[in-house]
Write a protein that holds these residues in place. Sequence first.
Motif, mmCIF file in Angstrom:
data_model
loop_
_atom_site.group_PDB
_atom_site.id
_atom_site.type_symbol
_atom_site.label_atom_id
_atom_site.label_comp_id
_atom_site.label_asym_id
_atom_site.label_seq_id
_atom_site.Cartn_x
_atom_site.Cartn_y
_atom_site.Cartn_z
ATOM 1 N N ALA A 101 0.833 -1.205 0.000
ATOM 2 C CA ALA A 101 0.000 0.000 0.000
ATOM 3 C C ALA A 101 0.863 1.248 0.000
ATOM 4 C CB ALA A 101 -0.927 0.002 1.215
ATOM 5 N N LEU A 102 0.347 2.285 -0.653
ATOM 6 C CA LEU A 102 0.966 3.605 -0.652
ATOM 7 C C LEU A 102 -0.035 4.570 -0.034
ATOM 8 C CD1 LEU A 102 3.513 5.178 -1.594
ATOM 9 C CD2 LEU A 102 2.219 5.763 -3.669
ATOM 10 N N THR A 103 0.374 5.240 1.022
ATOM 11 C CA THR A 103 -0.511 6.118 1.766
ATOM 12 C C THR A 103 0.029 7.540 1.737
ATOM 13 O OG1 THR A 103 -1.040 4.282 3.247
ATOM 14 C CG2 THR A 103 -1.681 6.475 3.979
ATOM 15 N N ALA A 104 -0.854 8.505 1.438
ATOM 16 C CA ALA A 104 -0.460 9.915 1.364
ATOM 17 C C ALA A 104 -1.347 10.732 2.295
ATOM 18 C CB ALA A 104 -0.585 10.439 -0.063
ATOM 19 N N ALA A 105 -0.731 11.525 3.160
ATOM 20 C CA ALA A 105 -1.475 12.345 4.106
ATOM 21 C C ALA A 105 -2.153 13.504 3.391
ATOM 22 C CB ALA A 105 -0.538 12.865 5.186
ATOM 23 N N LEU A 106 -3.440 13.706 3.692
ATOM 24 C CA LEU A 106 -4.186 14.839 3.165
ATOM 25 C C LEU A 106 -4.308 15.944 4.199
ATOM 26 C CD1 LEU A 106 -7.053 12.876 1.364
ATOM 27 C CD2 LEU A 106 -4.884 13.677 0.404
ATOM 28 N N SER A 107 -4.259 15.560 5.462
ATOM 29 C CA SER A 107 -4.289 16.507 6.581
ATOM 30 C C SER A 107 -3.647 15.808 7.768
ATOM 31 C CB SER A 107 -5.734 16.922 6.901
ATOM 32 O OG SER A 107 -6.474 15.833 7.432
ATOM 33 N N GLU A 108 -3.739 16.391 8.940
ATOM 34 C CA GLU A 108 -3.122 15.794 10.127
ATOM 35 C C GLU A 108 -3.730 14.440 10.459
ATOM 36 O OE1 GLU A 108 -2.219 16.861 14.837
ATOM 37 O OE2 GLU A 108 -3.239 18.293 13.547
ATOM 38 N N ILE A 159 -6.346 12.785 8.211
ATOM 39 C CA ILE A 159 -6.933 12.101 7.062
ATOM 40 C C ILE A 159 -5.858 11.779 6.032
ATOM 41 C CG2 ILE A 159 -8.658 12.207 5.231
ATOM 42 C CD1 ILE A 159 -9.866 12.176 8.008
ATOM 43 N N SER A 160 -5.912 10.553 5.489
ATOM 44 C CA SER A 160 -4.976 10.115 4.448
ATOM 45 C C SER A 160 -5.743 9.398 3.342
ATOM 46 C CB SER A 160 -3.926 9.163 5.026
ATOM 47 O OG SER A 160 -3.166 9.773 6.038
ATOM 48 N N ALA A 161 -5.110 9.360 2.154
ATOM 49 C CA ALA A 161 -5.624 8.561 1.042
ATOM 50 C C ALA A 161 -4.674 7.386 0.834
ATOM 51 C CB ALA A 161 -5.710 9.401 -0.223
ATOM 52 N N ARG A 162 -5.227 6.225 0.495
ATOM 53 C CA ARG A 162 -4.401 5.025 0.347
ATOM 54 C C ARG A 162 -4.818 4.226 -0.885
ATOM 55 N NH1 ARG A 162 -4.699 1.852 5.443
ATOM 56 N NH2 ARG A 162 -3.018 3.242 6.055
ATOM 57 N N MET A 163 -3.818 3.753 -1.628
ATOM 58 C CA MET A 163 -4.051 2.796 -2.710
ATOM 59 C C MET A 163 -3.326 1.505 -2.340
ATOM 60 S SD MET A 163 -3.276 3.008 -6.806
ATOM 61 C CE MET A 163 -4.812 3.835 -7.140
ATOM 62 N N ALA A 176 -8.714 3.888 -0.642
ATOM 63 C CA ALA A 176 -9.356 4.083 0.670
ATOM 64 C C ALA A 176 -9.103 5.481 1.213
ATOM 65 C CB ALA A 176 -8.849 3.040 1.670
ATOM 66 N N LEU A 177 -10.039 5.929 2.017
ATOM 67 C CA LEU A 177 -9.887 7.144 2.817
ATOM 68 C C LEU A 177 -9.679 6.710 4.255
ATOM 69 C CD1 LEU A 177 -10.002 10.229 2.331
ATOM 70 C CD2 LEU A 177 -12.392 10.149 3.090
ATOM 71 N N VAL A 178 -8.600 7.173 4.882
ATOM 72 C CA VAL A 178 -8.168 6.655 6.180
ATOM 73 C C VAL A 178 -8.168 7.784 7.211
ATOM 74 C CG1 VAL A 178 -6.323 5.451 7.419
ATOM 75 C CG2 VAL A 178 -6.680 5.012 4.982
ATOM 76 N N TYR A 179 -8.712 7.469 8.377
ATOM 77 C CA TYR A 179 -8.669 8.402 9.521
ATOM 78 C C TYR A 179 -7.788 7.817 10.596
ATOM 79 C CZ TYR A 179 -10.143 11.131 13.570
ATOM 80 O OH TYR A 179 -10.165 11.930 14.685
ATOM 81 N N GLY A 180 -6.714 8.507 10.947
ATOM 82 C CA GLY A 180 -5.798 8.027 11.977
ATOM 83 C C GLY A 180 -5.994 8.736 13.291
ATOM 84 N N PHE A 181 -5.776 8.024 14.391
ATOM 85 C CA PHE A 181 -5.952 8.630 15.718
ATOM 86 C C PHE A 181 -5.003 8.003 16.716
ATOM 87 C CE2 PHE A 181 -9.036 5.312 14.896
ATOM 88 C CZ PHE A 181 -8.920 4.477 15.984
#
Length: 255
Positions: free
Chosen positions: A213-220, A222-226, A250-255
């Motif tokens: 997977a490749l994940t790119a942060a969109l904000s602190e 939220i990230s987008a992942r393929m 995918a749209l990912v929310y990290g916490f």
Amino acid sequence: MGQFTRWLPSIALAAACAAMPFSAAAEEVDGWSGEASLSAGYTSGNSEATDVGASMDLANKNGLWTYNIEANFDYGEQDSIESRNRVFVAGSVDRQVSDKAFAFTRASYEVDQFTGFDSRSFLGLGLGYHVFDSERLTWTVRGGPGVKIDEVKRVITTDAVGAALIIPAETETSFGAVGRSEFSYAFNDNVKLSDATDIIYSGESTQMRNIIALTAALSEKISARMSFDVRYDTNPPDGFESTDTATKIALVYGF
């Protein structure tokens, strides 16, 4: 959509690939952390479907102990007919025994309506090792013995002269081993590559799975992942493919 409605409670708890916020330091802090994601993708193999999914991965660190719960749910249809319905849940407990080494126990349970199994379960334990553990690069491996339980579906087919033949459902229990590799590399504070490989071995059959997977942060948060997911079974039931693949965004929310 009846099956979909039946699995709605699972969606709320659903689960998946792990990626912690990229700015986190290598030294872990006690407490809860994790991520939740919503995905869409295409599956090929035993089912051909455009599907949606939801997932969650939770970890709680408490001193030398780390507790992890993961789950995921995938559902898809083709020409308004259900062609994908999979639920997976797993839990593990790790106990650090040195700076690099740890002991673990892990249990998993999977229901996939479009394989030759009603369910598949595994319970194992063993040792793990943090090969690399820095802010940018991490690689952890683990392995050990366990017990695998496969609930094989009943099969209705025909014999050599065309008469109906029913192969009854059965439970296959076998001793085996589990192995897992988790690798991640952060190119910078915003982009991360991860690769996870799981192997469950037994005399009856061996299952292998790899997710890159490749994940790119969109904000602190939220990230987008393929991601690209490959699953392989060395001995699938008659009439089923040995390889399944899934490509997801995918749209990912990290916490």
